[in-house]
Design a protein around this motif. Structure first.
Motif, PDB file in Angstrom:
ATOM      1  N   ARG A 122      53.897  23.806  14.435  1.00 15.34           N
ATOM      2  CA  ARG A 122      52.452  23.679  14.597  1.00 15.34           C
ATOM      3  C   ARG A 122      51.736  24.996  14.379  1.00 15.34           C
ATOM      4  O   ARG A 122      50.555  25.034  14.085  1.00 15.34           O
ATOM      5  N   PRO A 172      60.286  28.940  23.592  1.00  9.88           N
ATOM      6  CA  PRO A 172      60.967  27.931  22.776  1.00  9.88           C
ATOM      7  C   PRO A 172      62.357  28.364  22.294  1.00  9.88           C
ATOM      8  O   PRO A 172      63.316  27.580  22.381  1.00  9.88           O
ATOM      9  N   SER A 228      55.556  18.486  15.289  1.00  8.99           N
ATOM     10  CA  SER A 228      54.946  18.757  13.991  1.00  8.99           C
ATOM     11  C   SER A 228      55.591  17.849  12.933  1.00  8.99           C
ATOM     12  O   SER A 228      56.678  17.307  13.163  1.00  8.99           O
ATOM     13  N   THR A 280      61.880  19.676  18.939  1.00 11.61           N
ATOM     14  CA  THR A 280      60.634  19.247  18.313  1.00 11.61           C
ATOM     15  C   THR A 280      59.420  19.879  18.970  1.00 11.61           C
ATOM     16  O   THR A 280      59.359  20.022  20.190  1.00 11.61           O
ATOM     17  N   VAL A 298      60.272  30.642  15.405  1.00 13.27           N
ATOM     18  CA  VAL A 298      61.252  29.985  16.277  1.00 13.27           C
ATOM     19  C   VAL A 298      62.520  29.686  15.477  1.00 13.27           C
ATOM     20  O   VAL A 298      63.636  30.045  15.881  1.00 13.27           O
ATOM     21  N   MET A 304      66.495  21.267  12.685  1.00 14.30           N
ATOM     22  CA  MET A 304      65.104  21.585  13.025  1.00 14.30           C
ATOM     23  C   MET A 304      64.265  21.824  11.785  1.00 14.30           C
ATOM     24  O   MET A 304      64.782  21.983  10.681  1.00 14.30           O
TER      25      MET A 304
HETATM   26  P1  ATP Z   1      55.204  30.203  14.418  1.00 13.58           P
HETATM   27  O1  ATP Z   1      55.493  29.463  15.708  1.00 13.58           O
HETATM   28  O2  ATP Z   1      56.046  31.427  14.237  1.00 13.58           O
HETATM   29  O3  ATP Z   1      53.740  30.421  14.203  1.00 13.58           O
HETATM   30  P2  ATP Z   1      55.704  27.695  13.055  1.00 13.58           P
HETATM   31  O4  ATP Z   1      55.076  27.028  14.249  1.00 13.58           O
HETATM   32  O5  ATP Z   1      55.230  27.291  11.708  1.00 13.58           O
HETATM   33  O6  ATP Z   1      55.654  29.278  13.183  1.00 13.58           O
HETATM   34  P3  ATP Z   1      58.300  27.348  14.257  1.00 13.58           P
HETATM   35  O7  ATP Z   1      57.596  27.478  15.571  1.00 13.58           O
HETATM   36  O8  ATP Z   1      59.444  28.249  13.937  1.00 13.58           O
HETATM   37  O9  ATP Z   1      57.272  27.412  13.038  1.00 13.58           O
HETATM   38  O10 ATP Z   1      58.792  25.824  14.193  1.00 13.58           O
HETATM   39  C1  ATP Z   1      59.858  25.436  13.374  1.00 13.58           C
HETATM   40  C2  ATP Z   1      60.664  24.345  14.081  1.00 13.58           C
HETATM   41  O11 ATP Z   1      61.113  24.848  15.344  1.00 13.58           O
HETATM   42  C3  ATP Z   1      59.899  23.072  14.402  1.00 13.58           C
HETATM   43  O12 ATP Z   1      59.889  22.185  13.295  1.00 13.58           O
HETATM   44  C4  ATP Z   1      60.728  22.538  15.563  1.00 13.58           C
HETATM   45  O13 ATP Z   1      61.909  21.916  15.060  1.00 13.58           O
HETATM   46  C5  ATP Z   1      61.138  23.814  16.299  1.00 13.58           C
HETATM   47  N1  ATP Z   1      60.239  24.172  17.398  1.00 13.58           N
HETATM   48  C6  ATP Z   1      59.180  25.020  17.351  1.00 13.58           C
HETATM   49  N2  ATP Z   1      58.568  25.117  18.537  1.00 13.58           N
HETATM   50  C7  ATP Z   1      59.252  24.318  19.392  1.00 13.58           C
HETATM   51  C8  ATP Z   1      59.125  23.978  20.782  1.00 13.58           C
HETATM   52  N3  ATP Z   1      58.141  24.473  21.537  1.00 13.58           N
HETATM   53  N4  ATP Z   1      60.019  23.107  21.317  1.00 13.58           N
HETATM   54  C9  ATP Z   1      61.015  22.597  20.563  1.00 13.58           C
HETATM   55  N5  ATP Z   1      61.178  22.874  19.251  1.00 13.58           N
HETATM   56  C10 ATP Z   1      60.323  23.717  18.667  1.00 13.58           C
END
Ligand code: ATP
Ligand code: MN
Length: 142
Positions: free
Chosen positions: A113, A90, A12, A9, A124, A108
């Protein structure tokens, strides 16, 4: 079928939806909730470009952020669930936790965010889906 599930998580809405789905769809499984504190860079507004400039926060600020995130993680965790926090990248944190905890599924969000809403998947999730040794279930926040 799935006995141990990792739910990463970033606090978000999409990650909240993933946690909710994991709890409802796999009530008999053991849940491990993981947050990875990303200390590499924070975006601060860059007036010269109108965009965001990457800045590494000083250690004391990182520690304060870590405390606040630990608190959020605790508030999210129900009795009988496990919660872990790692510091670093991450993707690497999620893949390491998946291995170390021996989970058989990762649930996930599609987004987090960082949220460029038009992208199909956040970076991620995209990399975890590509590299995870176990199945990954993704959910988009409605
Ligand atoms: P980006 O980070 O590429 O700008 P984003 O923030 O919209 O895009 P992701 O970061 O891929 O998307 O997040 C998608 C999912 O990955 C989240 O809903 C969460 O489940 C997981 N996630 C993202 N960042 C973390 C973190 N720092 N720690 C744990 N889980 C994470
Ligand atoms: Mn993100």
């Amino acid at each position: 079928m799935f006995q141990k599930i990792l739910v990463p998580t970033d606090f978000s809405p999409s990650a909240d939806a993933a946690l909710d789905l994991a709890r409802r769809a796999f009530p008999q499984a053991r849940l491990s909730i993981l947050h990875v504190q990303d200390v590499r860079a924070m975006g601060v507004p860059d007036l010269s470009t109108g965009g965001l400039a990457p800045v590494i926060p000083p250690v004391d600020v990182q520690q304060e952020i870590g405390q606040a995130e630990r608190e959020r993680l605790r508030a999210l965790t129900l009795e009988g669930e496990e919660a872990d926090m790692l510091v670093g990248d991450p993707v690497q944190g999620i893949l390491k936790a998946a291995r170390d905890l021996g989970v058989d599924l990762i649930v996930m969000g599609t987004h987090g965010r960082g949220g460029l809403a038009h992208l199909f998947l956040g970076s991620v999730t995209e990399t975890v889906v590509r590299e995870s040794p176990v199945p990954v279930l993704t959910i988009r926040h409605a």
